[in-house]
Structures are given as C-alpha cells and as structure tokens.
Design a protein around this motif. Structure first.
Motif, mmCIF file in Angstrom:
data_model
loop_
_atom_site.group_PDB
_atom_site.id
_atom_site.type_symbol
_atom_site.label_atom_id
_atom_site.label_comp_id
_atom_site.label_asym_id
_atom_site.label_seq_id
_atom_site.Cartn_x
_atom_site.Cartn_y
_atom_site.Cartn_z
ATOM 1 N N PHE A 184 0.840 -1.197 0.000
ATOM 2 C CA PHE A 184 0.000 0.000 0.000
ATOM 3 C C PHE A 184 0.878 1.252 0.000
ATOM 4 C CE2 PHE A 184 -2.945 -3.070 1.968
ATOM 5 C CZ PHE A 184 -4.036 -2.894 1.144
ATOM 6 N N ALA A 185 0.418 2.263 -0.701
ATOM 7 C CA ALA A 185 1.098 3.559 -0.659
ATOM 8 C C ALA A 185 0.589 4.329 0.553
ATOM 9 C CB ALA A 185 0.829 4.324 -1.953
ATOM 10 N N GLY A 186 0.553 3.657 1.694
ATOM 11 C CA GLY A 186 0.102 4.279 2.933
ATOM 12 C C GLY A 186 -1.388 4.137 3.155
ATOM 13 N N PHE A 187 -1.863 4.722 4.274
ATOM 14 C CA PHE A 187 -3.270 4.614 4.620
ATOM 15 C C PHE A 187 -4.136 5.557 3.790
ATOM 16 C CE2 PHE A 187 -7.066 5.798 6.996
ATOM 17 C CZ PHE A 187 -7.586 4.549 7.265
ATOM 18 N N GLN A 188 -3.713 6.816 3.738
ATOM 19 C CA GLN A 188 -4.565 7.881 3.198
ATOM 20 C C GLN A 188 -4.851 7.775 1.696
ATOM 21 O OE1 GLN A 188 -2.974 11.819 3.735
ATOM 22 N NE2 GLN A 188 -4.968 12.589 4.386
ATOM 23 N N LYS A 189 -6.099 8.012 1.362
ATOM 24 C CA LYS A 189 -6.540 8.001 -0.030
ATOM 25 C C LYS A 189 -5.712 8.962 -0.876
ATOM 26 C CE LYS A 189 -10.985 8.994 -1.091
ATOM 27 N NZ LYS A 189 -12.468 8.772 -1.045
ATOM 28 N N GLN A 190 -5.257 8.501 -2.024
ATOM 29 C CA GLN A 190 -4.525 9.353 -2.962
ATOM 30 C C GLN A 190 -4.903 8.931 -4.362
ATOM 31 O OE1 GLN A 190 -0.133 9.747 -2.265
ATOM 32 N NE2 GLN A 190 -0.582 8.340 -0.608
ATOM 33 N N THR A 248 -9.027 1.593 -0.633
ATOM 34 C CA THR A 248 -9.544 0.242 -0.813
ATOM 35 C C THR A 248 -10.816 0.025 0.007
ATOM 36 O OG1 THR A 248 -7.275 -0.541 -1.171
ATOM 37 C CG2 THR A 248 -8.931 -2.207 -0.629
ATOM 38 N N LEU A 249 -10.777 0.446 1.276
ATOM 39 C CA LEU A 249 -11.951 0.255 2.140
ATOM 40 C C LEU A 249 -13.126 1.124 1.678
ATOM 41 C CD1 LEU A 249 -10.330 0.043 5.699
ATOM 42 C CD2 LEU A 249 -11.365 -1.818 4.373
ATOM 43 N N ALA A 282 3.518 4.726 3.837
ATOM 44 C CA ALA A 282 3.739 3.590 2.937
ATOM 45 C C ALA A 282 4.648 2.570 3.615
ATOM 46 C CB ALA A 282 4.380 4.077 1.644
ATOM 47 N N GLY A 283 4.267 1.307 3.580
ATOM 48 C CA GLY A 283 5.095 0.240 4.140
ATOM 49 C C GLY A 283 4.852 -0.038 5.606
ATOM 50 N N VAL A 284 4.175 0.896 6.307
ATOM 51 C CA VAL A 284 3.866 0.692 7.727
ATOM 52 C C VAL A 284 2.661 -0.245 7.838
ATOM 53 C CG1 VAL A 284 3.125 1.825 9.869
ATOM 54 C CG2 VAL A 284 4.800 2.950 8.368
ATOM 55 N N HIS A 285 2.727 -1.146 8.816
ATOM 56 C CA HIS A 285 1.666 -2.141 8.995
ATOM 57 C C HIS A 285 0.705 -1.736 10.110
ATOM 58 C CE1 HIS A 285 4.415 -4.481 6.605
ATOM 59 N NE2 HIS A 285 5.354 -4.359 7.537
ATOM 60 N N ALA A 286 -0.424 -2.418 10.166
ATOM 61 C CA ALA A 286 -1.341 -2.201 11.287
ATOM 62 C C ALA A 286 -1.829 -3.536 11.823
ATOM 63 C CB ALA A 286 -2.520 -1.342 10.857
ATOM 64 N N LEU A 287 -1.811 -3.648 13.144
ATOM 65 C CA LEU A 287 -2.389 -4.818 13.807
ATOM 66 C C LEU A 287 -3.762 -4.474 14.355
ATOM 67 C CD1 LEU A 287 0.828 -5.821 15.783
ATOM 68 C CD2 LEU A 287 -0.031 -6.863 13.671
ATOM 69 N N GLY A 288 -4.016 -3.173 14.512
ATOM 70 C CA GLY A 288 -5.304 -2.760 15.072
ATOM 71 C C GLY A 288 -5.629 -1.318 14.728
ATOM 72 N N GLN A 289 -5.686 -1.014 13.447
ATOM 73 C CA GLN A 289 -6.124 0.318 12.995
ATOM 74 C C GLN A 289 -7.635 0.395 13.199
ATOM 75 O OE1 GLN A 289 -6.039 3.479 12.440
ATOM 76 N NE2 GLN A 289 -4.901 3.707 10.503
ATOM 77 N N VAL A 290 -8.143 1.611 13.346
ATOM 78 C CA VAL A 290 -9.584 1.798 13.569
ATOM 79 C C VAL A 290 -10.125 2.852 12.599
ATOM 80 C CG1 VAL A 290 -11.332 2.592 15.237
ATOM 81 C CG2 VAL A 290 -9.463 1.111 15.998
ATOM 82 N N ALA A 291 -11.338 2.642 12.161
ATOM 83 C CA ALA A 291 -12.033 3.634 11.334
ATOM 84 C C ALA A 291 -13.525 3.562 11.637
ATOM 85 C CB ALA A 291 -11.781 3.362 9.844
ATOM 86 N N SER A 316 -15.231 -10.551 3.048
ATOM 87 C CA SER A 316 -15.383 -11.284 1.789
ATOM 88 C C SER A 316 -14.934 -10.425 0.598
ATOM 89 C CB SER A 316 -16.829 -11.744 1.614
ATOM 90 O OG SER A 316 -17.646 -10.637 1.289
ATOM 91 N N MET A 317 -14.926 -9.117 0.781
ATOM 92 C CA MET A 317 -14.521 -8.228 -0.310
ATOM 93 C C MET A 317 -13.107 -7.669 -0.154
ATOM 94 S SD MET A 317 -18.077 -6.227 -1.091
ATOM 95 C CE MET A 317 -17.430 -5.549 -2.619
ATOM 96 N N CYS A 318 -12.566 -7.779 1.050
ATOM 97 C CA CYS A 318 -11.226 -7.229 1.285
ATOM 98 C C CYS A 318 -10.173 -8.023 0.519
ATOM 99 C CB CYS A 318 -10.884 -7.298 2.779
ATOM 100 S SG CYS A 318 -11.377 -5.836 3.684
ATOM 101 N N PRO A 319 -9.146 -7.338 0.020
ATOM 102 C CA PRO A 319 -8.005 -8.076 -0.535
ATOM 103 C C PRO A 319 -7.310 -8.811 0.613
ATOM 104 C CG PRO A 319 -7.476 -5.746 -0.320
ATOM 105 C CD PRO A 319 -8.940 -5.885 0.021
ATOM 106 N N LEU A 320 -6.456 -9.763 0.271
ATOM 107 C CA LEU A 320 -5.864 -10.615 1.305
ATOM 108 C C LEU A 320 -4.916 -9.868 2.240
ATOM 109 C CD1 LEU A 320 -5.232 -13.923 -0.679
ATOM 110 C CD2 LEU A 320 -7.084 -13.400 0.904
ATOM 111 N N ASP A 321 -4.518 -8.653 1.883
ATOM 112 C CA ASP A 321 -3.614 -7.938 2.800
ATOM 113 C C ASP A 321 -4.334 -6.976 3.744
ATOM 114 O OD1 ASP A 321 -4.044 -6.479 0.494
ATOM 115 O OD2 ASP A 321 -1.937 -5.970 0.150
ATOM 116 N N ILE A 322 -5.649 -7.061 3.770
ATOM 117 C CA ILE A 322 -6.429 -6.365 4.813
ATOM 118 C C ILE A 322 -7.352 -7.385 5.462
ATOM 119 C CG2 ILE A 322 -8.103 -4.545 5.355
ATOM 120 C CD1 ILE A 322 -7.307 -3.039 2.896
ATOM 121 N N GLU A 323 -7.432 -7.358 6.772
ATOM 122 C CA GLU A 323 -8.394 -8.210 7.468
ATOM 123 C C GLU A 323 -9.171 -7.372 8.473
ATOM 124 O OE1 GLU A 323 -6.772 -11.336 9.930
ATOM 125 O OE2 GLU A 323 -8.756 -12.112 10.448
ATOM 126 N N ILE A 324 -10.491 -7.432 8.375
ATOM 127 C CA ILE A 324 -11.321 -6.761 9.375
ATOM 128 C C ILE A 324 -11.384 -7.681 10.590
ATOM 129 C CG2 ILE A 324 -13.538 -5.618 9.830
ATOM 130 C CD1 ILE A 324 -12.070 -4.498 7.357
#
Lengths: 268, 268
Positions: A16-22, A31-32, A57-66, A85-93
């Motif tokens: 991901f190019a980071g969290f924020q929409k660009q 993505t979300l 970019a490149g930073v991971h999250a174990l418990g991000q919130v939105a 079911s719609m998330c790509p495999l590198d995001i898990e809710i």
C-alpha cells in the motif's frame, strides 16, 4: 438515519502507498472506501471512511480503527463477513462494532500504541524482509533498556519530528515504552504508547535508541536531544517496514489515559 | 582444479516461479546461477548450480541445499558474504561449506524434512497470506494426531501423487510425521520426514489429514488410501504457500537414515 460502524482492522502495509486516499495509488483508505461503497451501491449514497489517523507507505497495522455510516442496518457479524469477503488478502477486518452517532474514529482517540520490530540477523531474513527493520550492527540491549525510560513523560519532541511535519506544538506525552529482546526470533521489539505521535516520530525515536544500543551515543542522550529541540541531532529515520500501529485507544479503553487527544496525532 | 561449495539457503517462494531454472521466469536456481557466474565472471567459465531437488512455485525453503564448483578458492566466510551481498532479499544463504569433489547435493540426499503450516483463523491473516494455507473449517486436532502415524513406514503412495509425476516406483518411506497445534499462532504445523517425496505428495497428504480432522474421512482412512493406490481417492491438493522445505539430509546427518535415496525424491 445513520448506522455508524466502528471497524478494527489489520493490514500488511507492504503493497500500500500508505493509509490515506490518494489519486491513482493503492491505499488502505481508498480500498476500504471502495468496498463499503460497493456494498451500499444501491442506496445511491456516497460513504466516507474516517480513520484514526494515517500510516505511511510500508507501515503495517495490527489494530487500525475507522468508522463510517452505512445506509442499511446490518448486524456486526454480517458486516464483518461482508467486508472480509470483499477485502483483498492484505487487509483483514478483525472486529465490527455498532457505535453511537457521536463516535468519531479520529477525534475520539485517547492514545496510540506502536510496535517496532528489528531483526538482528547477519543477513536479511527472506521471511522478515517486509516485516522487520534489519539491524546488522552490534547492540547492547542493556543500554536500550536503560535509555527507553527517558522518552516517558511529557516532552517537547522537536528533535524527533520529520522536517515535513505539520506546524504546531511538538509537545507529546509518552505513557510507556517497552523493550523486549526475543531471542527465539532474534529480534528486538519496541513498544511505544502515548497520546499521539508526529510524522516519523517513532521511526526517529527508534533510530536514536539503536544508536545508543550500538554505543554511538551516551546512554542518556535522549535527555539531551529533548532539550536541544533540533531535528538534525537525531539523524536516522528507521525504515517503515518495521513499524506497526498496534492499537488505538478510545475513552474507556484505558482508565488511566482517557482524555481525547486526536489533535496530537499526526503519525504513521 | 575444483573448489566445490555446498550452500544451505532459505527463500521466500512467493515471488519465484519455483526452484528450477526456466526461460523468462524468475526462479531460485536461475537467480543463484546468475549470481555465482557474476562472481566468477573473469574466469570465463560457466558454472552450474546443482540443487537437492525442485520446489514448486510458491513453496518456501528454510534449508534448501545446492552445490557448485567455483574457479577461485574463497573462504567459506567470504563466499557467504559475497553471495548474500548479491542475493535478492527473498533469498538468504545460511551456510557455506567447502566439500569434497565427490559430494553431490542431489545424488547424496538421504532424506528430506518438510513443514506445512495451516492458519485456523476465520479470515485470512494479512501477515500470513503467503506463508500459511488458510483452513477455515472446524478441525479436531486429536483425530489428526491419531491419523498421522498411518503415514509412517514404507508404503506405496500412488494415491498421494500428482497425475503429472514421473513414472517409476511410488514406494517411499516416511520416517516420521509430527503434528503441532500452536495455539498462540492459531496454527496447525505438520512436519514430514522421509527418504523422498513425489510431486505434490505432501500437499496431498496434508489435504487428507485435514479432511480426517474435519470429520469428512474416517480416522484411519490413510490405511485404506495406501491400499487402493488411486489418486482420485485423495482429492484435495493443499496450496503451495503453506509448504516449506525444512531440511535436506546427507550421509552422517542422521545415523538412523543414512542411505542415499535421491532417486526417490521428486517433490516440491
């Protein structure tokens, strides 16, 4: 009528190019947002996602919130399954909670906890290349254990902020810092908990700690750095791939630190 | 005069089209061959890499082995550093040993050990998506523990071989199978040690075990499958990303199993 959902989620930041929409970039927020809007397509409403804050970019999250408002009333379990079911495999809710309309994932933040992982192997471990920083220099863990305490408390962290950071107060409170030497994994793991962190702050704080561990700085150099308030003194910014947003705190999560401090958080 | 080197190395198989060299594909063998030849460029000699055996696309290695002859005499330490300095981040050379000219990484194999990891989470864990298979069905670990023993021994494994496998005997000896339920990681880890494994054999063996754990097959169905010698009976081939070549054994490594059996190994 709104159905406000709070979601807690993990992501592998590698792709991901980071969290924020660009525009034209693959981001977590983008993505979300796309997924939630797809799920609510028939309502004709545009849904925005509000994250607790950005990650680089490149930073991971174990418990991000939105949070977001959804036009239909779905059970927490259905929303959890639907999103995953719609998330790509590198995001898990990880968790979905119905919350009151006054809950705000960003404005209500009372604290954040970050983890930083450093692999100590002689060469890059192929399985950790995206998930740890590689520290190939000698390191005295005892020195790090002593130094971390100097970060704790309310300080002006001007020496530890990236040049591109927002204007405003550089005063932040670090509630705790923990250092763990995981011998099985051959890793040093550092955990930072505070009311908010500025752009690159943790990656700079880790760089200073490691140089103390390496013997390139005196054990209590952090005290001096806090005093001098000069970014040029701190030098190193550690790589993004060792950093994890571990947990976001909201009122009630930690009775000892329950004051909303979102304005202090500009980290990633 | 030859300087023969035995190298032990790990790789993250995610971005390789398998071990074996193939035109226009990024493979482990191709990458290493390129590096070794680059290091020996001035000699004008063409150097070939001999691996212990192939691994499929997506399969990982914690301890793959290969040998090659090098035109210059380099210390083990220099070779280790030289190779690692040129390796991409998804390959790590773990060990370099000077060996006699009669050592052969493939012909001298006496056994191989594989690991298979299954993540039991409800949804795909973003940090494990390339490193575990995802098993989302209920599983009774006690049944697996009982069933694994049925693989041990010398059997005709015709029911457990991919249709594309080489002709020849399907008789192999499994020295041991271990099953571990790692509750912290929420994973089942299966370890197979034998004299050689055929194409897809382990991935098929794991599929059968998991169906036994799930209750879709009787506990001792493996005994029946060994008897019937029919690939159609075994069904499932588990995904490549959960599989790791853990260790390759050579004469002397395991006094109990020291007979060269390279001709039995066609796995990945």
């Amino acid at each position: 009528m709104n159905n406000r959902y709070k979601i807690t989620f993990a992501y592998d930041g590698t792709k991901f190019a980071g969290f924020q929409k660009q525009p034209k970039q693959r981001t977590v927020e983008g993505t979300l947002t796309h997924i939630v809007n797809k799920m609510a397509q028939k309502s004709g409403r545009q849904i925005a996602i509000y994250g607790s804050g950005r990650t680089d970019a490149g930073v991971h999250a174990l418990g991000q919130v939105a949070h977001f408002d959804f036009p239909y009333e779905l059970s927490e379990e259905s929303m959890l399954k639907g999103l995953n079911s719609m998330c790509p495999l590198d995001i898990e809710i990880l968790k979905v909670q119905r919350v009151n309309d006054d809950f705000h994932a960003r404005y209500d933040v009372t604290g954040k906890k970050y983890l930083y992982r450093l692999d100590l192997g002689q060469f890059t471990d192929p399985f950790k290349r995206n998930y740890t920083a590689h520290w190939r220099f000698p390191v005295d863990f005892g020195r790090i254990k002593l130094a971390i305490q100097d970060y704790v408390g309310t300080h002006d962290f001007s020496s530890f902020v990236a040049s591109g950071a927002k204007d405003g107060s550089r005063v932040r409170t670090v509630f705790s810092v923990k250092a763990n030497w995981d011998k099985d994994a051959n890793e040093i793991q550092l955990e930072f908990y505070g009311d908010g962190f500025m752009y690159n702050q943790i990656r700079i704080m880790v760089g200073v700690l490691m140089e103390i561990g390496q013997g390139k700085r005196p054990i209590h150099d952090i005290k001096r750095l806090i005093k001098v308030r000069d970014r040029n003194e701190a030098r190193l910014t550690m790589p993004a791939n060792g950093l994890y947003l571990k947990r976001v705190f909201y009122p009630g999560d930690d009775p000892k630190h329950s004051v909303r401090k979102h304005h202090l958080d500009d980290q990633n």
